[in-house]
Design an enzyme around this catalytic site. Sequence first.
Site, mmCIF file in Angstrom:
data_model
loop_
_atom_site.group_PDB
_atom_site.id
_atom_site.type_symbol
_atom_site.label_atom_id
_atom_site.label_comp_id
_atom_site.label_asym_id
_atom_site.label_seq_id
_atom_site.Cartn_x
_atom_site.Cartn_y
_atom_site.Cartn_z
ATOM 1 N N ASN A 10 0.876 -1.172 0.000
ATOM 2 C CA ASN A 10 0.000 0.000 0.000
ATOM 3 C C ASN A 10 0.910 1.217 0.000
ATOM 4 O O ASN A 10 1.508 1.546 1.023
ATOM 5 C CB ASN A 10 -0.896 -0.016 1.252
ATOM 6 C CG ASN A 10 -1.676 1.278 1.409
ATOM 7 O OD1 ASN A 10 -1.780 2.062 0.464
ATOM 8 N ND2 ASN A 10 -2.219 1.515 2.585
ATOM 9 N N LYS A 12 0.149 4.186 -0.126
ATOM 10 C CA LYS A 12 -0.484 5.379 0.459
ATOM 11 C C LYS A 12 -0.265 6.565 -0.492
ATOM 12 O O LYS A 12 -0.190 6.363 -1.685
ATOM 13 C CB LYS A 12 0.047 5.665 1.866
ATOM 14 C CG LYS A 12 0.013 4.436 2.767
ATOM 15 C CD LYS A 12 0.138 4.802 4.202
ATOM 16 C CE LYS A 12 0.380 3.549 5.029
ATOM 17 N NZ LYS A 12 -0.033 3.719 6.407
ATOM 18 N N HIS A 96 -9.676 1.002 4.679
ATOM 19 C CA HIS A 96 -8.397 1.220 5.391
ATOM 20 C C HIS A 96 -8.678 2.133 6.594
ATOM 21 O O HIS A 96 -9.497 3.043 6.511
ATOM 22 C CB HIS A 96 -7.372 1.856 4.455
ATOM 23 C CG HIS A 96 -5.985 1.841 5.024
ATOM 24 N ND1 HIS A 96 -5.571 2.755 5.959
ATOM 25 C CD2 HIS A 96 -4.934 1.010 4.821
ATOM 26 C CE1 HIS A 96 -4.313 2.487 6.295
ATOM 27 N NE2 HIS A 96 -3.900 1.430 5.618
ATOM 28 N N GLU A 98 -7.132 4.527 7.772
ATOM 29 C CA GLU A 98 -6.955 5.966 7.508
ATOM 30 C C GLU A 98 -8.200 6.543 6.850
ATOM 31 O O GLU A 98 -8.578 7.684 7.091
ATOM 32 C CB GLU A 98 -5.691 6.181 6.658
ATOM 33 C CG GLU A 98 -4.436 5.955 7.497
ATOM 34 C CD GLU A 98 -3.206 5.527 6.711
ATOM 35 O OE1 GLU A 98 -3.176 5.688 5.475
ATOM 36 O OE2 GLU A 98 -2.272 5.002 7.357
ATOM 37 N N GLU A 168 -5.744 -5.274 10.280
ATOM 38 C CA GLU A 168 -4.755 -4.218 10.486
ATOM 39 C C GLU A 168 -5.055 -3.496 11.793
ATOM 40 O O GLU A 168 -5.874 -2.562 11.817
ATOM 41 C CB GLU A 168 -4.806 -3.203 9.334
ATOM 42 C CG GLU A 168 -4.416 -3.776 7.991
ATOM 43 C CD GLU A 168 -3.769 -2.719 7.108
ATOM 44 O OE1 GLU A 168 -2.691 -2.996 6.583
ATOM 45 O OE2 GLU A 168 -4.323 -1.614 6.968
ATOM 46 N N GLY A 174 2.011 2.077 10.649
ATOM 47 C CA GLY A 174 2.941 3.205 10.519
ATOM 48 C C GLY A 174 3.577 3.613 11.837
ATOM 49 O O GLY A 174 4.194 4.674 11.934
ATOM 50 N N SER A 206 3.013 -2.326 10.279
ATOM 51 C CA SER A 206 4.466 -2.318 10.497
ATOM 52 C C SER A 206 5.132 -3.658 10.189
ATOM 53 O O SER A 206 6.037 -4.096 10.908
ATOM 54 C CB SER A 206 4.805 -1.860 11.921
ATOM 55 O OG SER A 206 4.364 -0.522 12.118
HETATM 56 C C1 PEP Z 1 -0.944 0.079 5.751
HETATM 57 O O1 PEP Z 1 -0.855 1.209 5.319
HETATM 58 O O2 PEP Z 1 -1.911 -0.630 5.431
HETATM 59 C C2 PEP Z 1 0.092 -0.411 6.651
HETATM 60 C C3 PEP Z 1 -0.016 -1.604 7.173
HETATM 61 O O3 PEP Z 1 1.151 0.440 6.873
HETATM 62 P P1 PEP Z 1 2.556 0.097 7.603
HETATM 63 O O4 PEP Z 1 3.038 -1.209 7.022
HETATM 64 O O5 PEP Z 1 3.441 1.236 7.259
HETATM 65 O O6 PEP Z 1 2.261 -0.026 9.058
#
Ligand code: PEP
Length: 242
Positions: A10, A12, A96, A98, A168, A174, A206
């Site tokens: 992803n 982003k 997601h 976010e 997630e 992040g 992460s």
């Molecule tokens: C994500 O954006 O879905 C995500 C898991 O980000 P990160 O791996 O940076 O935590």
Amino acid sequence: MARARLVAGNWKMHGSRESNRALLDRLLQEIPGIKGVECAVCVPFPYLGQIAERLAGSAVAWGAQNVSEHAQGAYTGEVSAAMLAEFGCRYVIVGHSERRQLYGESDAQVAAKFAAAQRAGLVPILCVGETLAERDAGRTEQVVDRQLQQVLNLEGKDSVSKAVVAYEPVWAIGTGRTATPQQAQEVHGFLREKVLPETRILYGGSVKPQNAAAIFAMPDVDGGLVGGASLAAKEFLEILKA
Ligand code: PEP
């Protein structure tokens, strides 16, 4: 039940035509040598044309990070699932954290996006996950159940089995803080009971080269949704190898 493994990046809101080219070149060089896992990248809308051109005919699939629940009409700034399909997208991320947190997407809206994506022949990657406060209050299962149930009620188990679910935990996205393999497995096991056995459930939050192998070794973890580490070819390739 053997489920095909998937690691999806992803990006982003990151990238430029030049950095995308360099990243894709590295992936295209190395991915044919990595067996047993499907790779996908979910990129910002403006880059779909570039990505489709570069990845066509390769082993790397691509997708978007959001989609409108509407088919067409007066929805300024929105992008429909049919438009994504025209750019060869296989995947689209829906729900997601976010999007849920920063743009107020509700469970019902996420479910409608999921349905719109499937109607256009895309594979939705449905994200579910709890905040730290929800985990601390012992509400993790309740939260992910509510988020998943909305989609199950609207579309049914068969549809969800053709899609991908991504667990997630919001506190791990992040932040550099990852769920332990056991924490991930607990929630994946819980989700597994709600869907058909063939449904792929990814872990995201992460994921890095150092922790990927242990998390991916869990019985109900079928791969990963990777944010930050998907922007660095070396890290992303190491995660794919894990
Ligand atoms: C994500 O954006 O879905 C995500 C898991 O980000 P990160 O791996 O940076 O935590």
